[in-house]
Scaffold this active site. Structure first.
Site, PDB file in Angstrom:
ATOM      1  N   GLU A   7      40.008  72.230  19.249  1.00 19.83           N
ATOM      2  CA  GLU A   7      39.484  70.976  18.729  1.00 19.83           C
ATOM      3  C   GLU A   7      39.018  70.060  19.843  1.00 19.83           C
ATOM      4  O   GLU A   7      39.467  70.163  20.978  1.00 19.83           O
ATOM      5  CB  GLU A   7      40.571  70.255  17.921  1.00 19.83           C
ATOM      6  CG  GLU A   7      41.020  71.047  16.712  1.00 19.83           C
ATOM      7  CD  GLU A   7      42.023  70.301  15.855  1.00 19.83           C
ATOM      8  OE1 GLU A   7      41.888  70.345  14.636  1.00 19.83           O
ATOM      9  OE2 GLU A   7      42.931  69.663  16.406  1.00 19.83           O
ATOM     10  N   CYS A  31      36.618  64.103  24.369  1.00 16.67           N
ATOM     11  CA  CYS A  31      37.970  64.564  24.696  1.00 16.67           C
ATOM     12  C   CYS A  31      37.955  66.090  24.597  1.00 16.67           C
ATOM     13  O   CYS A  31      37.636  66.645  23.548  1.00 16.67           O
ATOM     14  CB  CYS A  31      38.932  63.951  23.680  1.00 16.67           C
ATOM     15  SG  CYS A  31      40.622  64.498  23.853  1.00 16.67           S
ATOM     16  N   CYS A  54      49.688  74.913  23.620  1.00 19.25           N
ATOM     17  CA  CYS A  54      50.299  74.310  24.803  1.00 19.25           C
ATOM     18  C   CYS A  54      51.755  74.753  24.843  1.00 19.25           C
ATOM     19  O   CYS A  54      52.364  74.983  23.809  1.00 19.25           O
ATOM     20  CB  CYS A  54      50.229  72.784  24.665  1.00 19.25           C
ATOM     21  SG  CYS A  54      50.936  71.878  26.066  1.00 19.25           S
ATOM     22  N   CYS A  95      56.342  68.966  24.069  1.00 16.07           N
ATOM     23  CA  CYS A  95      56.648  67.546  23.814  1.00 16.07           C
ATOM     24  C   CYS A  95      56.925  67.346  22.314  1.00 16.07           C
ATOM     25  O   CYS A  95      56.164  67.837  21.468  1.00 16.07           O
ATOM     26  CB  CYS A  95      55.493  66.647  24.257  1.00 16.07           C
ATOM     27  SG  CYS A  95      55.154  66.740  26.021  1.00 16.07           S
ATOM     28  N   CYS A 102      54.130  65.815  19.825  1.00 15.52           N
ATOM     29  CA  CYS A 102      52.737  66.263  19.929  1.00 15.52           C
ATOM     30  C   CYS A 102      52.475  67.508  19.089  1.00 15.52           C
ATOM     31  O   CYS A 102      53.220  68.479  19.138  1.00 15.52           O
ATOM     32  CB  CYS A 102      52.419  66.555  21.393  1.00 15.52           C
ATOM     33  SG  CYS A 102      50.703  67.006  21.673  1.00 15.52           S
ATOM     34  N   GLY A 151      46.470  71.214  25.113  1.00 17.04           N
ATOM     35  CA  GLY A 151      46.724  71.893  26.378  1.00 17.04           C
ATOM     36  C   GLY A 151      47.195  70.969  27.471  1.00 17.04           C
ATOM     37  O   GLY A 151      47.022  69.753  27.398  1.00 17.04           O
ATOM     38  N   GLU A 152      47.831  71.570  28.472  1.00 18.20           N
ATOM     39  CA  GLU A 152      48.255  70.835  29.658  1.00 18.20           C
ATOM     40  C   GLU A 152      47.313  71.275  30.792  1.00 18.20           C
ATOM     41  O   GLU A 152      47.410  72.417  31.277  1.00 18.20           O
ATOM     42  CB  GLU A 152      49.723  71.160  29.974  1.00 18.20           C
ATOM     43  CG  GLU A 152      50.196  70.773  31.357  1.00 18.20           C
ATOM     44  CD  GLU A 152      49.869  69.331  31.774  1.00 18.20           C
ATOM     45  OE1 GLU A 152      50.114  68.399  30.994  1.00 18.20           O
ATOM     46  OE2 GLU A 152      49.343  69.155  32.874  1.00 18.20           O
ATOM     47  N   SER A 179      44.587  64.102  32.143  1.00 11.65           N
ATOM     48  CA  SER A 179      45.910  63.649  31.722  1.00 11.65           C
ATOM     49  C   SER A 179      46.925  64.786  31.835  1.00 11.65           C
ATOM     50  O   SER A 179      46.681  65.896  31.362  1.00 11.65           O
ATOM     51  CB  SER A 179      45.838  63.160  30.273  1.00 11.65           C
ATOM     52  OG  SER A 179      47.080  62.661  29.866  1.00 11.65           O
ATOM     53  N   SER A 191      51.280  61.176  31.625  1.00 11.69           N
ATOM     54  CA  SER A 191      51.982  60.859  30.378  1.00 11.69           C
ATOM     55  C   SER A 191      53.452  60.664  30.691  1.00 11.69           C
ATOM     56  O   SER A 191      54.186  61.629  30.886  1.00 11.69           O
ATOM     57  CB  SER A 191      51.803  62.017  29.379  1.00 11.69           C
ATOM     58  OG  SER A 191      50.440  62.188  29.088  1.00 11.69           O
ATOM     59  N   LEU A 192      53.863  59.413  30.751  1.00  6.72           N
ATOM     60  CA  LEU A 192      55.238  59.115  31.162  1.00  6.72           C
ATOM     61  C   LEU A 192      56.139  58.990  29.932  1.00  6.72           C
ATOM     62  O   LEU A 192      57.159  59.652  29.818  1.00  6.72           O
ATOM     63  CB  LEU A 192      55.236  57.828  31.999  1.00  6.72           C
ATOM     64  CG  LEU A 192      56.443  57.592  32.881  1.00  6.72           C
ATOM     65  CD1 LEU A 192      56.638  58.722  33.881  1.00  6.72           C
ATOM     66  CD2 LEU A 192      56.318  56.260  33.618  1.00  6.72           C
ATOM     67  N   HIS A 193      55.778  58.084  29.045  1.00  3.16           N
ATOM     68  CA  HIS A 193      56.423  57.940  27.729  1.00  3.16           C
ATOM     69  C   HIS A 193      57.896  57.553  27.756  1.00  3.16           C
ATOM     70  O   HIS A 193      58.545  57.541  26.694  1.00  3.16           O
ATOM     71  CB  HIS A 193      56.254  59.212  26.881  1.00  3.16           C
ATOM     72  CG  HIS A 193      54.839  59.617  26.667  1.00  3.16           C
ATOM     73  ND1 HIS A 193      53.806  58.728  26.482  1.00  3.16           N
ATOM     74  CD2 HIS A 193      54.264  60.848  26.615  1.00  3.16           C
ATOM     75  CE1 HIS A 193      52.670  59.388  26.319  1.00  3.16           C
ATOM     76  NE2 HIS A 193      52.913  60.664  26.408  1.00  3.16           N
ATOM     77  N   ASN A 223      51.229  58.088  17.268  1.00  3.97           N
ATOM     78  CA  ASN A 223      50.568  58.537  16.041  1.00  3.97           C
ATOM     79  C   ASN A 223      51.465  59.550  15.350  1.00  3.97           C
ATOM     80  O   ASN A 223      52.047  60.407  16.005  1.00  3.97           O
ATOM     81  CB  ASN A 223      49.221  59.208  16.366  1.00  3.97           C
ATOM     82  CG  ASN A 223      48.243  58.232  16.981  1.00  3.97           C
ATOM     83  OD1 ASN A 223      48.053  57.139  16.467  1.00  3.97           O
ATOM     84  ND2 ASN A 223      47.663  58.603  18.102  1.00  3.97           N
ATOM     85  N   CYS A 281      45.406  60.812  19.416  1.00  8.73           N
ATOM     86  CA  CYS A 281      46.270  61.446  20.418  1.00  8.73           C
ATOM     87  C   CYS A 281      47.425  62.185  19.773  1.00  8.73           C
ATOM     88  O   CYS A 281      48.103  61.641  18.911  1.00  8.73           O
ATOM     89  CB  CYS A 281      46.871  60.416  21.354  1.00  8.73           C
ATOM     90  SG  CYS A 281      45.685  59.581  22.367  1.00  8.73           S
TER      91      CYS A 281
HETATM   92  N1  SAH Z   1      49.127  67.699  28.217  1.00  9.23           N
HETATM   93  C1  SAH Z   1      48.440  66.535  28.711  1.00  9.23           C
HETATM   94  C2  SAH Z   1      47.218  66.271  27.924  1.00  9.23           C
HETATM   95  C3  SAH Z   1      47.449  65.774  26.525  1.00  9.23           C
HETATM   96  S1  SAH Z   1      46.658  64.293  26.513  1.00  9.23           S
HETATM   97  C4  SAH Z   1      49.391  65.367  28.783  1.00  9.23           C
HETATM   98  O1  SAH Z   1      50.534  65.524  28.388  1.00  9.23           O
HETATM   99  O2  SAH Z   1      49.014  64.316  29.285  1.00  9.23           O
HETATM  100  C5  SAH Z   1      47.127  63.572  25.107  1.00  9.23           C
HETATM  101  C6  SAH Z   1      47.881  62.284  25.305  1.00  9.23           C
HETATM  102  O3  SAH Z   1      48.355  61.923  24.019  1.00  9.23           O
HETATM  103  C7  SAH Z   1      49.098  62.440  26.196  1.00  9.23           C
HETATM  104  O4  SAH Z   1      49.391  61.246  26.870  1.00  9.23           O
HETATM  105  C8  SAH Z   1      50.153  62.721  25.171  1.00  9.23           C
HETATM  106  O5  SAH Z   1      51.442  62.530  25.639  1.00  9.23           O
HETATM  107  C9  SAH Z   1      49.752  61.762  24.085  1.00  9.23           C
HETATM  108  N2  SAH Z   1      50.327  62.068  22.794  1.00  9.23           N
HETATM  109  C10 SAH Z   1      50.789  63.227  22.349  1.00  9.23           C
HETATM  110  N3  SAH Z   1      51.252  63.112  21.100  1.00  9.23           N
HETATM  111  C11 SAH Z   1      51.050  61.827  20.749  1.00  9.23           C
HETATM  112  C12 SAH Z   1      51.277  61.096  19.557  1.00  9.23           C
HETATM  113  N4  SAH Z   1      51.824  61.676  18.485  1.00  9.23           N
HETATM  114  N5  SAH Z   1      50.952  59.798  19.552  1.00  9.23           N
HETATM  115  C13 SAH Z   1      50.371  59.206  20.631  1.00  9.23           C
HETATM  116  N6  SAH Z   1      50.122  59.854  21.760  1.00  9.23           N
HETATM  117  C14 SAH Z   1      50.464  61.150  21.828  1.00  9.23           C
END
Ligand code: SAH
Length: 346
Positions: free
Chosen positions: A88, A101, A108, A112, A115, A160-161, A192, A215-217, A291, A334
């Site tokens: 996608e 994007c 992947c 996480c 995701c 994907g990562e 990312s 992506s720290l989160h 999301n 995302c």
């Molecule tokens: N694997 C890479 C690329 C994915 S980018 C990474 O981890 O960065 C997609 C971005 O959306 C990342 O920052 C990811 O953590 C974030 N993401 C994943 N699931 C999400 C969700 N349910 N809501 C908001 N952001 C999300």
């Protein structure tokens, strides 16, 4: 079969000289590939050469299988690969241009918890040409040419990562910004990563001008381990050290993604701790209320609280914004992209 798009400009030149072609053929063929033309639509190259190439090479490694349009104008594409896998992509329209994007893997393996892309695990890496083709294909669909690109910005934020597919991704970055091709400025490209520290350190030495997004989160390892398995491999301290070294070498501001999850990482205390991490180098925090992904039981922080979290960060002098979520109604936001394997027989 190989993909012609997997070849760099130089590699394509070598192939053509092996086939005893005159020098000018390279420009002609690279132009045609950049416009994502099918063999039958290339009229300025002898048919005999096109036929020879077609025997061993694919000209169009992906095709748009379906398009969905969101009420906000965002478009989601389902692309079909030559092996039947579906990936996608999302096109976001902004005042300054169009951002695509792109996906870097089918599925992947990072796992996480929030995701969708990781739900079925990793199916396979995409080649550099399959990543590049996403850009070329949508650019062509929108009527873009080399002189007037319809895609101005690229984010490696699809499924994907990227750093788990390092070589193909770096090759893609060089090809998509090659002046002979679509020539998208590296400064308009964001990669990312969930924070593969050894690969960030390697990327630092590649001499690229892209924006590194991490992506720290979570503001600490304990919280991060609850949602991101990669946190068991690398600590936040290691990530921050690597990010600082990356900034020092490239002078490019580092962007941190922080998905706000209700009751998990969205308290003022969390904001204070996060602000502490951002000291001493140039960075920006992108906040995204999580999301929802049906299969995952985590909820996004509400808008009101998200703004309060942002203000708290700003009170510490941290540069922060809340990212507008786009394309949610078509599962293009995302974390909502997922790998699909085509069930129908081809
Ligand atoms: N694997 C890479 C690329 C994915 S980018 C990474 O981890 O960065 C997609 C971005 O959306 C990342 O920052 C990811 O953590 C974030 N993401 C994943 N699931 C999400 C969700 N349910 N809501 C908001 N952001 C999300």
């Amino acid at each position: 079969m190989f993909n012609l798009h997997d070849l760099s400009y130089e590699e394509l030149g070598n192939l053509l000289s092996d086939l005893n072609q005159p020098k000018f053929r390279l420009g002609q063929l690279y132009d045609a590939l950049t416009l994502y033309k099918s063999p039958s639509h290339i009229s300025n190259i002898p048919k005999s050469l096109i036929d020879t190439l077609s025997k061993n090479y694919v000209f169009q490694p992906i095709e748009i299988y379906r398009q969905l349009k969101s009420s906000d104008g965002t478009m989601k594409f389902l692309y079909k690969l030559t092996d039947g896998n579906i990936i996608e992509g999302v096109l976001m329209k902004y005042k300054y241009g169009n951002t695509l994007c792109v996906s870097t893997q089918v599925g992947c393996r990072m796992g996480c918890k929030f995701c969708a892309s990781t739900l079925g695990g990793l199916i396979r890496n995409l080649t550099s040409g399959e990543i590049l083709s996403q850009v070329l294909c949508v650019n062509a669909l929108l009527g873009g040419t080399k002189e007037k690109r319809q895609i101005t910005n690229v984010v490696l934020m699809g499924s994907g990562e990227p750093l788990d597919n390092y070589d193909n991704v770096v090759k893609f970055l060089r090809c998509v910004s090659d002046e002979h091709g679509i020539n998208i400025s590296q400064r308009n490209i964001s990669l990312s990563t969930c924070g593969l520290v050894d690969k960030i350190d390697k990327l630092r030495e590649e001499n690229l001008q892209i924006t590194l997004t991490i992506s720290l989160h979570a503001p600490n390892d304990e919280i991060r381990r609850q949602t991101m398995p990669i946190a068991n491999r690398y600590s936040i301290k290691q990530i921050m050290d690597s990010a600082k070294a990356y900034f020092k070498k490239t002078k490019r501001r580092i962007v941190f993604e922080y998905a706000l999850i209700e009751g998990k990482n969205d308290s003022f205390e969390n904001a204070d701790e996060l602000a502490g991490l951002m000291k001493g180098f140039s960075n920006h925090v992108n906040l995204i209320p999580l999301n929802e992904v049906k299969e995952r039981g985590l909820k996004g922080t509400n808008r009101h609280r998200a703004y309060a979290f942002m203000d708290r960060l700003k009170s510490h002098g941290v540069s922060a914004t809340i990212r507008r979520t786009m394309g949610e109604d078509i599962e293009g936001a995302c974390g909502q992209l997922r790998a699909k394997v085509l069930k129908e027989t081809q």
